[in-house]
Design an enzyme around this catalytic site. Structure first.
Site, PDB file in Angstrom:
ATOM      1  N   HIS A  35       0.870  -1.197   0.000  1.00  0.00           N
ATOM      2  CA  HIS A  35       0.000   0.000   0.000  1.00  0.00           C
ATOM      3  C   HIS A  35       0.898   1.235   0.000  1.00  0.00           C
ATOM      4  CE1 HIS A  35      -3.505   2.375   0.574  1.00  0.00           C
ATOM      5  NE2 HIS A  35      -3.850   2.086   1.801  1.00  0.00           N
TER       6      HIS A  35
ATOM      7  N   HIS B 266      -2.285  -2.238  -9.725  1.00  0.00           N
ATOM      8  CA  HIS B 266      -3.316  -1.625  -8.884  1.00  0.00           C
ATOM      9  C   HIS B 266      -4.552  -2.498  -8.908  1.00  0.00           C
ATOM     10  CE1 HIS B 266      -5.976   1.393  -7.114  1.00  0.00           C
ATOM     11  NE2 HIS B 266      -4.883   1.996  -6.727  1.00  0.00           N
TER      12      HIS B 266
ATOM     13  N   ASP C 282       2.630   5.467  -6.491  1.00  0.00           N
ATOM     14  CA  ASP C 282       3.871   5.350  -5.711  1.00  0.00           C
ATOM     15  C   ASP C 282       5.120   5.242  -6.572  1.00  0.00           C
ATOM     16  OD1 ASP C 282       1.839   3.491  -3.569  1.00  0.00           O
ATOM     17  OD2 ASP C 282       2.810   5.384  -3.053  1.00  0.00           O
TER      18      ASP C 282
HETATM   19  C1  SDX Z   1      -1.522   2.133  -3.334  1.00  0.00           C
HETATM   20  O1  SDX Z   1      -6.253   0.704  -3.401  1.00  0.00           O
HETATM   21  C2  SDX Z   1      -5.773   1.846  -3.608  1.00  0.00           C
HETATM   22  O2  SDX Z   1      -6.429   2.747  -4.099  1.00  0.00           O
HETATM   23  C3  SDX Z   1      -4.326   2.045  -3.182  1.00  0.00           C
HETATM   24  C4  SDX Z   1      -3.686   3.379  -3.530  1.00  0.00           C
HETATM   25  C5  SDX Z   1      -4.355   4.518  -2.795  1.00  0.00           C
HETATM   26  O3  SDX Z   1      -4.292   5.648  -3.313  1.00  0.00           O
HETATM   27  O4  SDX Z   1      -4.837   4.297  -1.649  1.00  0.00           O
HETATM   28  O5  SDX Z   1      -3.787   3.598  -4.923  1.00  0.00           O
HETATM   29  C6  SDX Z   1      -2.221   3.410  -3.107  1.00  0.00           C
HETATM   30  O6  SDX Z   1      -1.456   1.335  -2.441  1.00  0.00           O
HETATM   31  C7  SDX Z   1      -0.964   1.838  -4.704  1.00  0.00           C
HETATM   32  C8  SDX Z   1      -0.350   0.412  -4.786  1.00  0.00           C
HETATM   33  C9  SDX Z   1       1.068   0.457  -4.218  1.00  0.00           C
HETATM   34  N1  SDX Z   1       1.613  -0.946  -4.172  1.00  0.00           N
HETATM   35  C10 SDX Z   1       2.587  -1.322  -4.992  1.00  0.00           C
HETATM   36  O7  SDX Z   1       3.040  -0.646  -5.901  1.00  0.00           O
HETATM   37  C11 SDX Z   1       3.115  -2.738  -4.682  1.00  0.00           C
HETATM   38  C12 SDX Z   1       3.258  -3.523  -5.984  1.00  0.00           C
HETATM   39  N2  SDX Z   1       1.917  -3.806  -6.521  1.00  0.00           N
HETATM   40  C13 SDX Z   1       1.252  -4.971  -6.130  1.00  0.00           C
HETATM   41  O8  SDX Z   1       1.705  -5.775  -5.157  1.00  0.00           O
HETATM   42  C14 SDX Z   1      -0.172  -5.114  -6.609  1.00  0.00           C
HETATM   43  O9  SDX Z   1      -0.233  -4.670  -7.900  1.00  0.00           O
HETATM   44  C15 SDX Z   1      -1.225  -4.455  -5.745  1.00  0.00           C
HETATM   45  C16 SDX Z   1      -1.084  -4.821  -4.321  1.00  0.00           C
HETATM   46  C17 SDX Z   1      -1.154  -2.976  -5.892  1.00  0.00           C
HETATM   47  C18 SDX Z   1      -2.591  -4.910  -6.257  1.00  0.00           C
HETATM   48  O10 SDX Z   1      -2.645  -6.260  -5.996  1.00  0.00           O
HETATM   49  P1  SDX Z   1      -3.895  -7.156  -6.465  1.00  0.00           P
HETATM   50  O11 SDX Z   1      -4.960  -6.351  -7.084  1.00  0.00           O
HETATM   51  O12 SDX Z   1      -4.247  -8.011  -5.309  1.00  0.00           O
HETATM   52  O13 SDX Z   1      -3.271  -8.007  -7.641  1.00  0.00           O
HETATM   53  P2  SDX Z   1      -2.620  -9.430  -7.469  1.00  0.00           P
HETATM   54  O14 SDX Z   1      -1.640  -9.377  -6.336  1.00  0.00           O
HETATM   55  O15 SDX Z   1      -3.710 -10.436  -7.392  1.00  0.00           O
HETATM   56  O16 SDX Z   1      -1.808  -9.597  -8.852  1.00  0.00           O
HETATM   57  C19 SDX Z   1      -2.486 -10.034 -10.024  1.00  0.00           C
HETATM   58  C20 SDX Z   1      -1.372 -10.585 -10.927  1.00  0.00           C
HETATM   59  C21 SDX Z   1      -0.487 -11.633 -10.216  1.00  0.00           C
HETATM   60  O17 SDX Z   1       0.098 -12.430 -11.239  1.00  0.00           O
HETATM   61  P3  SDX Z   1      -0.550 -13.934 -11.525  1.00  0.00           P
HETATM   62  O18 SDX Z   1      -0.699 -14.589 -10.179  1.00  0.00           O
HETATM   63  O19 SDX Z   1      -1.869 -13.641 -12.200  1.00  0.00           O
HETATM   64  O20 SDX Z   1       0.456 -14.595 -12.429  1.00  0.00           O
HETATM   65  O21 SDX Z   1      -0.475  -9.530 -11.292  1.00  0.00           O
HETATM   66  C22 SDX Z   1       0.808  -9.792 -10.738  1.00  0.00           C
HETATM   67  C23 SDX Z   1       0.636 -10.818  -9.642  1.00  0.00           C
HETATM   68  O22 SDX Z   1       1.814 -11.591  -9.483  1.00  0.00           O
HETATM   69  N3  SDX Z   1       1.290  -8.522 -10.179  1.00  0.00           N
HETATM   70  C24 SDX Z   1       2.559  -8.096 -10.262  1.00  0.00           C
HETATM   71  C25 SDX Z   1       2.554  -6.836  -9.635  1.00  0.00           C
HETATM   72  N4  SDX Z   1       1.304  -6.535  -9.211  1.00  0.00           N
HETATM   73  C26 SDX Z   1       0.532  -7.597  -9.560  1.00  0.00           C
HETATM   74  N5  SDX Z   1       3.660  -8.664 -10.778  1.00  0.00           N
HETATM   75  C27 SDX Z   1       4.806  -7.948 -10.685  1.00  0.00           C
HETATM   76  N6  SDX Z   1       4.876  -6.705 -10.106  1.00  0.00           N
HETATM   77  C28 SDX Z   1       3.780  -6.130  -9.577  1.00  0.00           C
HETATM   78  N7  SDX Z   1       3.843  -4.919  -9.015  1.00  0.00           N
END
Ligand code: SDX
Length: 428
Positions: A268, A307, A363
């Protein structure tokens, strides 16, 4: 007989159920009528992490993840970032309308009046070791501050809510600045109510107590825009926590401390800190292709990418890139920017990211700017928290005044052991 919105047929019993949607959504409680036998509690919906569940109605923020749009009370983030300033956007988000000039002046002077911390809170802040993470200091101090305002527990009193909204909006930057000053082993600099909200934070962060401090207007503007971009974002993880704690009618200080704890996580708000550490680890843009291959192999995530809602470019990331250009004109270029730009370029051409619709989020570029402003990486999430305080407080008020909201208490699907007898210790 008018046709109902939805008919569900339970093939286990052959019964059909006619249901009406509310604002396009199925009311989960209506599933309870679907039963095999009358003594059952009825059907539940199952949605771990609320991927497809609306926990509330809200009039504050709208995010269109497919189109990559973000609006607060109907105003686009692009217009607000270009034409407004953070305290005006905070007023809009918290009270529903853009303030008149006099309303804004009253709000700004109230914030200026409330920005000094109780002396005891300052003393407690000094007790933290220099290597205490500022988010841990922030969470602790916000909760501690609630003990100085016991009246804040009267959350059903609109006057009390208004006082606490102003007090928390005013003191969060002061706690953030003092957390940094304690970390840097520097004396605290008192808030200056003559300055703008953001200029005051900059002087509390960076002023040498023995010399006058000149706020650089371009940096003041850049930080103000960053606060606008972080102000609110629907039912994100930390806002969900704020609402959950608020639903038991706990005081807003404990609720905001909990929201801060949720924001602290690297998935997050902690991602902006993780992005800069990632870029520093990559070290040179020539190392980017190898790093991306390791991400695709599942070794780790590309921090600042992806996201839950945006399946298009996060509009805030686009604006932050423009802010970065303005900041670097003053501070000089960041060596990490080229690595970030190369990461984005390669990722957006790679099917692994394209197929999963992973784009830079808010971020991805923000940490580079905070670093250029002169802040240590540990402070980045705390800057996110300052901006998000307006959203947390707006959502807190909306929950408390929503007649459909009660104490949050999700159900579960039990998968544990069936009932069994206790086994005495000597028989195990
Ligand atoms: C914020 O919700 C909000 O609005 C949050 C926010 C706000 O203003 O409050 O926007 C702020 O928190 C932004 C997000 C910051 N986090 C990151 O940048 C961390 C990296 N991102 C992730 O871990 C991920 O993308 C999330 C947590 C942001 C979202 O996760 P989800 O929706 O639960 O997606 P998921 O984990 O189920 O991933 C789906 C697929 C997976 O691959 P498969 O299992 O289908 O093969 O996408 C892949 C994941 O492995 N994936 C990534 C990835 N994010 C998702 N692979 C590599 N790098 C990434 N960053």
């Amino acid at each position: 007989m008018t046709k109902r919105d939805l008919t569900i047929t339970d093939n286990r019993t052959g019964k059909s159920y006619d249901l009406d949607l509310e604002l396009g959504a199925l009311k989960a409680v209506d599933l309870r009528q679907i039963k095999i036998s009358e003594d059952e509690q009825g059907m539940m919906s199952y949605d771990p992490s609320f991927v497809n569940t609306a926990a509330t109605k809200s009039a504050i923020t709208m995010v269109d993840g497919e189109a990559g749009l973000l609006c607060h009370r109907g105003y686009s983030i692009e217009e607000l970032a270009e034409k407004s300033k953070y305290l005006e956007v905070a007023y809009l988000i918290m009270f529903g309308e853009l303030p008149t000039r006099s309303e804004l002046e009253v709000f700004e002077s109230e914030i200026g009046r409330c920005s000094v911390l109780p002396q005891e809170v300052e003393t407690m802040l000094r007790a933290f070791p220099a290597d205490a993470h500022p988010m841990g200091v922030f969470i602790s101090m916000i909760a501690a501050m609630g003990t100085f305002f016991p009246e804040a527990r009267n959350v059903d009193d609109p006057e009390v809510r208004m006082q606490q909204v102003c007090h928390l909006t005013a003191t969060v930057p002061t706690i953030a600045a003092y957390a940094y000053r304690n970390m840097a082993d520097l004396p605290f600099v008192r808030p200056d109510s003559e300055l703008s909200y953001t200029a005051n934070l900059l002087q509390m962060l960076f002023k040498d107590p023995d010399r006058p401090y000149k706020v650089e207007p371009a940096l003041e503007k850049a930080l103000d825009v960053l606060f606008i971009l972080h102000a609110d974002h629907e039912q994100n993880c930390s806002t969900n926590v704020m609402r959950g704690i608020a639903s038991s009618k706990s005081d807003p200080y404990g609720a905001l401390a909990g929201a801060g704890a949720a924001l602290y996580g690297p998935l997050h708000g902690g991602a902006n800190e993780a992005v800069v550490r990632m870029l520093e680890k990559i070290e040179d843009k020539r190392n980017v292709p190898a790093y991306v291959e390791r991400v695709k192999a599942g070794e780790f995530r590309l921090m600042g990418f992806g996201h839950r809602v945006y399946k298009n470019y996060d509009p805030r990331a686009r604006i932050i890139k423009q802010v970065a250009d303005e900041v670097f004109k003053v501070t000089g270029p960041s060596p990490l920017l080229d690595i970030a730009l190369e990461l984005e370029r390669i990722a957006l051409e790679d099917d692994y990211f394209v197929s999963r619709r992973l784009y830079p989020n808010v971020d991805f570029y923000s940490g580079i700017i905070y670093q250029a402003l002169g802040l240590p990486v540990e402070m980045f999430t705390l800057l996110f928290a300052i901006g998000r305080t307006a959203g947390w407080l707006a959502q807190w008020q909306e929950l408390l005044t929503d007649p459909e909201q009660r104490i949050a208490r999700p159900r579960q699907i039990y998968t544990g052991s069936p009932p069994r007898d206790y086994i005495p210790l000597d028989k195990r």
